[in-house]
Scaffold this motif. Structure first.
Motif, PDB file in Angstrom:
ATOM      1  N   PHE A   1      -9.345  -2.613 -11.006  1.00 43.79           N
ATOM      2  CA  PHE A   1      -8.229  -3.338 -10.549  1.00 43.79           C
ATOM      3  C   PHE A   1      -7.177  -3.677 -11.224  1.00 43.79           C
ATOM      4  CE2 PHE A   1     -11.280  -6.641 -11.067  1.00 43.79           C
ATOM      5  CZ  PHE A   1     -10.481  -7.618 -11.590  1.00 43.79           C
ATOM      6  N   TYR A   2      -5.955  -4.096 -10.883  1.00 44.22           N
ATOM      7  CA  TYR A   2      -4.844  -4.714 -11.684  1.00 44.22           C
ATOM      8  C   TYR A   2      -4.474  -5.806 -10.888  1.00 44.22           C
ATOM      9  CZ  TYR A   2      -5.498  -0.268 -13.787  1.00 44.22           C
ATOM     10  OH  TYR A   2      -6.266   0.992 -14.533  1.00 44.22           O
ATOM     11  N   PHE A   3      -3.620  -6.626 -11.812  1.00 46.35           N
ATOM     12  CA  PHE A   3      -2.961  -8.022 -11.301  1.00 46.35           C
ATOM     13  C   PHE A   3      -1.598  -7.482 -11.418  1.00 46.35           C
ATOM     14  CE2 PHE A   3      -6.815 -10.222 -12.640  1.00 46.35           C
ATOM     15  CZ  PHE A   3      -7.116 -10.675 -11.618  1.00 46.35           C
TER      16      PHE A   3
ATOM     17  N   SER B   1      -4.480  -8.851  -6.594  1.00 45.45           N
ATOM     18  CA  SER B   1      -5.208  -7.831  -7.263  1.00 45.45           C
ATOM     19  C   SER B   1      -4.753  -6.702  -6.559  1.00 45.45           C
ATOM     20  CB  SER B   1      -6.612  -8.131  -7.660  1.00 45.45           C
ATOM     21  OG  SER B   1      -7.305  -7.888  -6.342  1.00 45.45           O
ATOM     22  N   TYR B   2      -4.649  -5.341  -7.039  1.00 53.71           N
ATOM     23  CA  TYR B   2      -4.216  -4.072  -6.781  1.00 53.71           C
ATOM     24  C   TYR B   2      -5.204  -3.195  -7.340  1.00 53.71           C
ATOM     25  CZ  TYR B   2       0.123  -6.548  -5.777  1.00 53.71           C
ATOM     26  OH  TYR B   2       0.979  -7.519  -5.339  1.00 53.71           O
ATOM     27  N   THR B   3      -5.905  -2.437  -6.132  1.00 53.10           N
ATOM     28  CA  THR B   3      -6.530  -1.267  -6.557  1.00 53.10           C
ATOM     29  C   THR B   3      -5.602  -0.015  -6.660  1.00 53.10           C
ATOM     30  OG1 THR B   3      -8.550  -2.343  -5.598  1.00 53.10           O
ATOM     31  CG2 THR B   3      -8.462   0.100  -5.954  1.00 53.10           C
ATOM     32  N   ILE B   4      -5.895   0.969  -7.279  1.00 50.94           N
ATOM     33  CA  ILE B   4      -4.882   2.233  -7.266  1.00 50.94           C
ATOM     34  C   ILE B   4      -5.767   3.514  -7.039  1.00 50.94           C
ATOM     35  CG2 ILE B   4      -3.324   1.424  -8.993  1.00 50.94           C
ATOM     36  CD1 ILE B   4      -4.694   3.182 -11.306  1.00 50.94           C
ATOM     37  N   LYS B   5      -5.217   4.496  -6.365  1.00 49.89           N
ATOM     38  CA  LYS B   5      -5.668   5.515  -5.650  1.00 49.89           C
ATOM     39  C   LYS B   5      -6.256   6.487  -6.963  1.00 49.89           C
ATOM     40  CE  LYS B   5      -3.212   6.121  -1.472  1.00 49.89           C
ATOM     41  NZ  LYS B   5      -2.430   6.813  -0.484  1.00 49.89           N
ATOM     42  N   GLU B   6      -5.516   6.683  -7.872  1.00 52.31           N
ATOM     43  CA  GLU B   6      -5.849   7.409  -9.255  1.00 52.31           C
ATOM     44  C   GLU B   6      -7.252   6.729  -9.879  1.00 52.31           C
ATOM     45  OE1 GLU B   6      -1.821   7.832  -8.369  1.00 52.31           O
ATOM     46  OE2 GLU B   6      -2.855   5.991  -8.513  1.00 52.31           O
ATOM     47  N   ASN B   7      -7.623   5.556  -9.688  1.00 50.70           N
ATOM     48  CA  ASN B   7      -8.777   4.989 -10.455  1.00 50.70           C
ATOM     49  C   ASN B   7      -9.454   3.999  -9.434  1.00 50.70           C
ATOM     50  OD1 ASN B   7     -10.630   4.282 -12.347  1.00 50.70           O
ATOM     51  ND2 ASN B   7      -9.143   3.734 -13.663  1.00 50.70           N
TER      52      ASN B   7
ATOM     53  N   SER C   1      -5.318  -7.377  -2.507  1.00 47.72           N
ATOM     54  CA  SER C   1      -5.842  -8.537  -2.026  1.00 47.72           C
ATOM     55  C   SER C   1      -5.725  -9.734  -2.940  1.00 47.72           C
ATOM     56  CB  SER C   1      -7.526  -8.459  -2.143  1.00 47.72           C
ATOM     57  OG  SER C   1      -8.089  -8.085  -3.287  1.00 47.72           O
ATOM     58  N   TYR C   2      -5.580 -10.860  -2.144  1.00 49.35           N
ATOM     59  CA  TYR C   2      -5.327 -12.204  -2.601  1.00 49.35           C
ATOM     60  C   TYR C   2      -6.514 -12.667  -3.217  1.00 49.35           C
ATOM     61  CZ  TYR C   2      -3.599 -16.795  -3.665  1.00 49.35           C
ATOM     62  OH  TYR C   2      -3.145 -17.938  -4.290  1.00 49.35           O
ATOM     63  N   VAL C   3      -6.700 -13.308  -4.568  1.00 53.15           N
ATOM     64  CA  VAL C   3      -7.820 -13.922  -5.126  1.00 53.15           C
ATOM     65  C   VAL C   3      -7.627 -15.342  -5.255  1.00 53.15           C
ATOM     66  CG1 VAL C   3      -9.363 -13.780  -7.318  1.00 53.15           C
ATOM     67  CG2 VAL C   3      -8.074 -11.814  -6.476  1.00 53.15           C
ATOM     68  N   PRO C   4      -8.110 -16.098  -4.339  1.00 55.61           N
ATOM     69  CA  PRO C   4      -7.931 -17.503  -4.071  1.00 55.61           C
ATOM     70  C   PRO C   4      -8.082 -18.155  -5.241  1.00 55.61           C
ATOM     71  CG  PRO C   4      -9.102 -16.736  -2.241  1.00 55.61           C
ATOM     72  CD  PRO C   4      -9.139 -15.656  -3.177  1.00 55.61           C
ATOM     73  N   ASN C   5      -9.159 -18.276  -6.034  1.00 54.71           N
ATOM     74  CA  ASN C   5      -9.438 -19.154  -7.405  1.00 54.71           C
ATOM     75  C   ASN C   5      -8.511 -18.823  -8.439  1.00 54.71           C
ATOM     76  OD1 ASN C   5     -10.869 -16.597  -7.820  1.00 54.71           O
ATOM     77  ND2 ASN C   5     -12.444 -17.303  -8.829  1.00 54.71           N
ATOM     78  N   MET C   6      -7.860 -17.580  -8.430  1.00 52.14           N
ATOM     79  CA  MET C   6      -6.813 -17.355  -9.359  1.00 52.14           C
ATOM     80  C   MET C   6      -5.501 -17.470  -8.950  1.00 52.14           C
ATOM     81  SD  MET C   6      -8.919 -14.267 -11.436  1.00 52.14           S
ATOM     82  CE  MET C   6      -7.806 -14.462 -13.046  1.00 52.14           C
ATOM     83  N   LYS C   7      -5.408 -17.376  -7.714  1.00 49.39           N
ATOM     84  CA  LYS C   7      -4.137 -17.834  -7.160  1.00 49.39           C
ATOM     85  C   LYS C   7      -3.058 -16.647  -7.389  1.00 49.39           C
ATOM     86  CE  LYS C   7      -4.431 -22.668  -6.856  1.00 49.39           C
ATOM     87  NZ  LYS C   7      -4.068 -24.095  -7.400  1.00 49.39           N
TER      88      LYS C   7
ATOM     89  N   GLU D   1       0.855  -1.085  -0.020  1.00 48.79           N
ATOM     90  CA  GLU D   1      -0.086  -0.019  -0.030  1.00 48.79           C
ATOM     91  C   GLU D   1       0.786   1.164  -0.091  1.00 48.79           C
ATOM     92  OE1 GLU D   1      -2.881  -0.122   3.133  1.00 48.79           O
ATOM     93  OE2 GLU D   1      -3.752  -1.937   2.390  1.00 48.79           O
ATOM     94  N   ASN D   2       0.201   2.182  -0.721  1.00 51.91           N
ATOM     95  CA  ASN D   2       1.114   3.682  -0.805  1.00 51.91           C
ATOM     96  C   ASN D   2       2.367   3.593  -1.749  1.00 51.91           C
ATOM     97  OD1 ASN D   2      -0.915   5.025   0.564  1.00 51.91           O
ATOM     98  ND2 ASN D   2       0.012   4.187   2.441  1.00 51.91           N
ATOM     99  N   GLU D   3       2.600   2.453  -2.348  1.00 48.87           N
ATOM    100  CA  GLU D   3       3.889   2.232  -3.066  1.00 48.87           C
ATOM    101  C   GLU D   3       3.604   2.652  -4.581  1.00 48.87           C
ATOM    102  OE1 GLU D   3       7.017  -1.302  -4.702  1.00 48.87           O
ATOM    103  OE2 GLU D   3       5.315  -1.658  -3.427  1.00 48.87           O
ATOM    104  N   LYS D   4       4.519   3.736  -5.127  1.00 50.77           N
ATOM    105  CA  LYS D   4       4.000   3.972  -6.464  1.00 50.77           C
ATOM    106  C   LYS D   4       4.968   2.995  -7.476  1.00 50.77           C
ATOM    107  CE  LYS D   4       4.125   8.881  -5.673  1.00 50.77           C
ATOM    108  NZ  LYS D   4       2.688   9.199  -5.892  1.00 50.77           N
ATOM    109  N   VAL D   5       4.062   2.780  -8.545  1.00 48.04           N
ATOM    110  CA  VAL D   5       4.358   1.761  -9.564  1.00 48.04           C
ATOM    111  C   VAL D   5       4.119   2.234 -10.841  1.00 48.04           C
ATOM    112  CG1 VAL D   5       3.958  -0.202  -8.013  1.00 48.04           C
ATOM    113  CG2 VAL D   5       2.082   0.465  -9.472  1.00 48.04           C
ATOM    114  N   THR D   6       4.111   1.595 -11.893  1.00 48.50           N
ATOM    115  CA  THR D   6       4.040   1.800 -13.372  1.00 48.50           C
ATOM    116  C   THR D   6       3.155   1.012 -13.950  1.00 48.50           C
ATOM    117  OG1 THR D   6       6.481   2.909 -13.606  1.00 48.50           O
ATOM    118  CG2 THR D   6       5.044   2.349 -15.446  1.00 48.50           C
TER     119      THR D   6
END
Length: 58
Positions: A47-49, A37-43, A28-34, A9-14
Motif C-alpha cells: 500500500f502507498y500513502f 492509504s492506496y492499494t494498486i492493481k500492479e502490486n 481506505s482511511y487510516v484513522p490513527n494516522m489521519k 479507484e481505477n485512476e492511473k497515477v504515478t
C-alpha cells in the motif's frame, strides 16, 4: 458527502519514487494516522500513502 481523498479507484497515477504508472485498486482511511492509504492493481500486497503518489500528467 464528498470524500477527501486525492485519488479514486481505477485512476492511473504515478509512483513518485520510480516514476512508474500504476492503477489504484482501492483506498481506505487510516484513522490513527489521519490519512488515506492506496492499494494498486500492479502490486496488491503493497500500500502507498497520498504523498507517495502523484497525478498522472499528460
Amino acid at each position: 458527502m464528498k470524500s477527501k481523498n486525492k485519488f479514486q479507484e481505477n485512476e492511473k497515477v504515478t509512483l513518485k519514487v520510480t516514476g512508474e504508472t500504476v492503477t489504484i485498486s482501492k483506498f481506505s482511511y487510516v484513522p490513527n494516522m489521519k490519512r488515506y492509504s492506496y492499494t494498486i492493481k500492479e502490486n496488491p500486497q503493497t500500500f502507498y500513502f497520498e504523498e507517495e503518489l502523484a497525478q498522472l500528467t499528460t
